[in-house]
Structure formats: C-alpha cells, structure tokens
Design a protein around this motif. Structure first.
Motif, short mmCIF file in Angstrom:
data_model
loop_
_atom_site.label_atom_id
_atom_site.label_comp_id
_atom_site.label_asym_id
_atom_site.label_seq_id
_atom_site.Cartn_x
_atom_site.Cartn_y
_atom_site.Cartn_z
N PRO A 195 -10.42 -1.20 -16.29
CA PRO A 195 -8.83 -1.52 -17.06
C PRO A 195 -8.55 -2.64 -17.09
CG PRO A 195 -8.57 0.26 -15.58
CD PRO A 195 -10.10 0.18 -15.01
N PHE A 196 -8.82 -3.49 -15.91
CA PHE A 196 -7.91 -4.58 -15.72
C PHE A 196 -8.65 -5.46 -15.00
CE2 PHE A 196 -4.49 -1.95 -16.73
CZ PHE A 196 -3.92 -2.93 -18.14
N VAL A 197 -8.83 -6.52 -14.98
CA VAL A 197 -10.33 -7.24 -13.57
C VAL A 197 -9.48 -7.04 -12.43
CG1 VAL A 197 -11.49 -9.10 -12.84
CG2 VAL A 197 -11.31 -8.46 -15.60
N SER A 198 -10.05 -6.52 -11.50
CA SER A 198 -9.57 -6.32 -10.00
C SER A 198 -10.18 -7.99 -8.99
CB SER A 198 -9.96 -5.38 -9.02
OG SER A 198 -11.36 -5.20 -8.84
N ARG A 199 -10.02 -7.62 -7.86
CA ARG A 199 -10.05 -9.59 -7.33
C ARG A 199 -11.33 -9.01 -7.10
NH1 ARG A 199 -7.60 -7.58 -1.17
NH2 ARG A 199 -6.02 -7.63 -3.18
N ASP A 200 -12.32 -10.29 -7.24
CA ASP A 200 -13.64 -10.34 -7.28
C ASP A 200 -14.60 -11.09 -6.47
OD1 ASP A 200 -13.15 -13.03 -7.43
OD2 ASP A 200 -13.62 -13.48 -9.09
N HIS A 201 -14.06 -10.97 -5.22
CA HIS A 201 -14.12 -11.47 -3.48
C HIS A 201 -15.89 -10.41 -3.67
CE1 HIS A 201 -10.62 -13.25 -2.68
NE2 HIS A 201 -9.72 -11.69 -3.00
N THR A 202 -16.21 -9.62 -3.79
CA THR A 202 -17.56 -8.42 -3.89
C THR A 202 -18.46 -9.85 -4.16
OG1 THR A 202 -16.48 -6.73 -2.79
CG2 THR A 202 -19.23 -7.09 -3.48
N GLU A 203 -18.34 -9.96 -5.46
CA GLU A 203 -19.19 -10.32 -6.24
C GLU A 203 -19.00 -11.85 -6.34
OE1 GLU A 203 -15.56 -8.12 -9.60
OE2 GLU A 203 -16.77 -8.66 -7.09
N ARG A 204 -18.46 -12.40 -5.62
CA ARG A 204 -18.97 -13.76 -5.99
C ARG A 204 -19.29 -13.77 -4.74
NH1 ARG A 204 -15.00 -17.62 -7.08
NH2 ARG A 204 -13.26 -17.28 -9.46
N MET A 205 -19.43 -13.17 -3.40
CA MET A 205 -20.03 -13.34 -1.86
C MET A 205 -21.57 -13.08 -2.30
SD MET A 205 -19.09 -12.75 1.95
CE MET A 205 -17.38 -13.04 2.15
N LEU A 206 -21.47 -11.65 -3.05
CA LEU A 206 -22.91 -11.14 -3.18
C LEU A 206 -24.31 -12.55 -3.96
CD1 LEU A 206 -22.59 -7.63 -4.40
CD2 LEU A 206 -23.75 -8.79 -2.21
N THR A 207 -22.95 -12.95 -4.72
CA THR A 207 -23.76 -14.39 -5.73
C THR A 207 -24.23 -14.95 -4.66
OG1 THR A 207 -22.44 -14.03 -7.58
CG2 THR A 207 -23.31 -16.07 -6.91
N GLY A 208 -23.10 -15.60 -3.51
CA GLY A 208 -23.54 -16.26 -2.56
C GLY A 208 -24.67 -15.63 -2.06
N PHE A 209 -24.85 -15.29 -1.49
CA PHE A 209 -26.18 -14.39 -1.17
C PHE A 209 -28.07 -14.56 -1.62
CE2 PHE A 209 -24.69 -12.70 3.54
CZ PHE A 209 -23.59 -13.76 3.47
N GLY A 210 -27.50 -15.09 -2.55
CA GLY A 210 -28.42 -14.84 -3.93
C GLY A 210 -28.74 -14.07 -4.42
N ILE A 211 -27.67 -12.76 -4.88
CA ILE A 211 -28.12 -11.64 -5.52
C ILE A 211 -27.92 -12.23 -6.76
CG2 ILE A 211 -27.04 -9.27 -6.52
CD1 ILE A 211 -29.47 -9.55 -3.67
N ARG A 212 -28.40 -11.28 -7.89
CA ARG A 212 -27.90 -11.71 -8.91
C ARG A 212 -26.70 -10.73 -10.10
NH1 ARG A 212 -31.29 -10.44 -14.82
NH2 ARG A 212 -30.03 -11.14 -16.21
#
Length: 441
Positions: A195-212
């Motif tokens: 419903p609202f955007v929550s903190r996005d640390h997981t998405e950022r870190m996964l991207t840094g680990f090569g995950i799309r």
C-alpha cells in the motif's frame, strides 16, 4: 532485583561529533546474503548488537563461516547459492523479528527441515502475515496458535516454490523481504505490491549481488537466477550508520538548548528518512553534508542544532519510512509547541512491546496528561511540564533510549530494564554520558 539506569539532566547543550553505529537492517541482510555465495565477503561497520548476532548464529548453524576480525568487522564465506545445510539443532532468533521473518523466507525453499524459536517477547509477536504469502508459494510452515506464533517448523516441499504476485495488505519490509528471499529459489518471477513503499534494503542488496530486481510504482519484482553463477557477492560491504540510532541524537540536540552535533556516516536511504522529513516540518535545524553512495546505499553527515519545534500531524502514508522512530518522535513532540497527532501506527502494537500503550503509559508518569492513546496512534500535547521519576522500558530498546533522551532534556529520569539497548545500540548509554561530560567542560 530490577536494574535501573539513572539519566542525569543535560546541564548544557550537546556538542561535538558522533560516529553512528552500523545500520541494523543492513547488517542483518549483509550476513544473510553473503552466506549464499561461495567467496569471502568483507563486511565493515557491522552492528555488533544482540539482534544482528542472532542472525550470525543462525547462519553459522546453517553451515556458513563467519569470522570476526574485530567487533564491527567480519568476513562471511558461504558454500554457494544452494549450499545451506540442515541445522543440527533448533534455530534461535532471540529477540530479532528481522532474523526470524527474513530467515523464514530464505529457508522456506530449502530442501531440509528446520525449526525456529525465540525469546519470550518474540514468541508473542505474530508471524502469520509472513506465513500467508509463503504458503501461497507452496511452502510448508507450521507454527503455534493457528500458525501465528513461535515455535515453528519449516518442512521441505520436495519441489521448487511457485513464483507469485502478492498484494500485501501491509507496508512491511520484513514481509516483502521474506517473499523476495523465497522468490530467489522459485520457479518463476515473484512480485510484491504494498500500500506504501517500505524500506528497500533487500532489493538494493540483491541487485548488488547480481540478482535482477525491478520496481514499478509500489511493486517490486524479483527474477530467480537461471544459473547459480549469476549470484555474485561483492568482495566488500560497508554498512552505513543507522538513521534509527542517529534519531535519538537528532531529537536530543533539537530540544536541548545550546546543542550543535555532527552525526557521521549516517545512511540516508529515501525509504528511511521519514524522521528527517517530520523533524524538519516541526522546525528542526538539520542539514546534510558530504553525501555519497556505498554499496547502493546513500550516506551523509547530518548537522543538527537546537531549535524551537512545533507540533505536526502525520499518518499512514509516511509510517513505513519512520515506524521505528515513533517513540523518539514522541519525545520531540512533548517538547514542541502545540499538539502532534500521529495516526496509521497500529503496527506499533505488535513490536517488542505495545509501543503505543508504552509511550502513553510511561510518558504519562513524568508528564501528566501529555499523551492520549488512540487505536492506531497518539495525540501528544507539547510543552506540558516534565518532571523526574521512574519509568519502565518494557524490555524495549527503542523505549529505553527514547526515555533516556526525554530524561536528559528534562529533569533526569530513572529507567527500569535499560539493558534492552543491547538489542540495537550497546554503546548508547556510554555515548550519552560522553555527551553530558563534554557539555559540562
């Protein structure tokens, strides 16, 4: 006998520089995600606190090697993307909701059996909202009290989980992260809409680990790697300072006359900076300096000085960006001119304690009539007299630290069960005493 911490009033303003300890959310995730690789990851400015050490203990039990070089620096070496192994005993998440909820998501797709427990506080906190989407993916997870409480067991399914599109009824980084981590091993892409955007640390870190990972509006989509080699941990991660820990000094310096502080290396991820928005709206004097990026996370030094604050209104739309800061914002509000009205904060009733009730009860002990408790929030009447007295942290680290700042800004205060600060900020009271001594010199 109950331990009591005496907080002396600040006789002069807080001045100087403070190095803020590592972000708790990012410290958790750095160990978890590094443990899914096969090469060593050097983690700097790790938060050496009880919650994060619970994650370290769980990852070690799953076969990951974790070596501390010093208190806030370690290397993590996993055994590959599918290298986690069945634990020999029950996994203990301690008091850490982040450890529990994210690890449930990570372990749901694994081909082995595991069981989680936690301390008395964590065992009372509901986990059903994490289990529901994971069950929709095909996970087999069984908890106590209609699958809503610890202990719980995770049973292997014998096949890949299903990629799903999940419309979450709550904006929760823990729910979202659990689904995304399970989606790493799913048979198709997985999407989570909030419903609202929550903190996005997981998405950022996964991207840094090569995950799309892709975001569209309030939705985030994860695409499981086709080949294990696509998962590429970085050689090094520097954890930014935790803005939730900086918040106590941002508020304290704002309400204690004559204060001027510089808080170093603070994470200013936009999904976490609601505290800055609200304090600035209240009239605080806060500025950012030396802005930079490390590992996909924004950092800056924050300058703050004393200011005359006034009451504000805020609610559900900003709550995911400052949910952990409500207790310390209540301290700012009680020192401000006029009323502050907080709504959309019902999630606080299922934290380490019922924080809405705890704030109303404990603030009321030292400032009669200053706080009204709502079903999903608080009304705080500013500039009411605040006197010394004994208050209870309710075993909640954020309550303990907020009450300490309230006491320092007023006439001093005695806090029951102060050791709860070890959950997220073990050196907090040492830092508070250092500021008090420096202000007296």
């Amino acid at each position: 006998m109950t331990e009591v911490k005496k907080i002396a009033p600040a006789l002069c303003g807080w001045t100087g520089e403070i190095d803020i300890p590592g972000d708790k959310s990012i410290s958790h995730r750095s160990v978890m995600l590094a443990g899914l690789g096969s090469t060593p990851v050097h983690i700097k400015n790790f938060l050496h606190a009880a919650d994060c050490l619970s994650t370290v203990g769980v990852m070690r039990a799953l076969g990951t090697r974790v070596d501390f070089l010093k208190e806030d620096e370690l290397t993590v070496t996993g055994r590959g993307f599918r290298g986690l192994s069945e634990p020999a005993s029950i996994l203990d998440a301690g008091n850490s909701g982040t450890t529990l909820r994210l690890m449930i998501g990570l372990l749901a797709p694994q081909p082995f059996f595991s069981v989680f427990t936690g301390d008395a506080s964590l065992s009372r906190r509901p986990i059903g909202r994490v289990l529901r989407p994971l069950s929709a993916m095909g996970a087999r997870i069984y908890g106590r009290s209609d699958n809503n409480n610890l202990p719980l067991s995770i049973v292997p399914t014998g096949r890949k989980l299903n990629g799903i599109t999940y419309d979450s009824p709550v904006a929760s980084a823990q729910v979202k992260s659990a689904v995304l981590l399970a989606g790493l091993y799913a048979d198709a892409p997985t999407s989570v809409t909030e419903p609202f955007v929550s903190r996005d640390h997981t998405e950022r870190m996964l991207t840094g680990f090569g995950i799309r990972v892709e975001r569209t509006g309030r939705s985030v989509h994860i695409f499981p790697p086709e080949h294990e080699e696509e998962y590429r941990p970085p050689e090094e991660i520097t954890v930014p300072g935790d803005i939730s820990s900086a918040a106590y000094f941002l508020v304290g310096a704002s309400i204690i006359a004559g204060s001027r502080l510089l808080l170093k290396n603070v994470g200013v991820n936009p999904t976490r900076t609601g505290i800055l928005d609200i304090l600035n709206e209240m009239g605080a004097h806060i500025s950012q300096r030396n802005e930079r990026t490390s590992g996909g996370e924004r950092m800056a030094d924050l300058s703050v000085e004393a200011a005359d604050l006034h009451g504000v209104r805020f609610g559900a739309d900003i709550m995911p960006r400052l949910i952990d800061e409500i207790p310390i914002l209540a301290v700012a509000a009680i020192s401000a001119e006029g009323d502050t009205v907080i709504t959309g904060a019902g999630e606080l009733r299922v934290k380490e304690t019922d924080r809405l009730h705890a704030i109303a009860t404990e603030f009321g002990k030292v400032s009669q009539g200053s706080v009204e408790e709502l079903e999903d929030g608080l009304v705080i009447h500013g500039k009411r007299p605040v006197h010394g007295g004994q208050v209870d942290s309710h075993g909640d680290h954020r309550m303990a630290m907020s009450l300490a700042v309230l006491g320092a800004a007023a006439g001093g205060i005695d806090i029951e069960d102060p050791s709860s600060v070890n959950i997220s900020y073990p050196s907090f009271f040492t830092q508070l005493e250092r500021l008090s001594k420096a202000s007296e010199e």
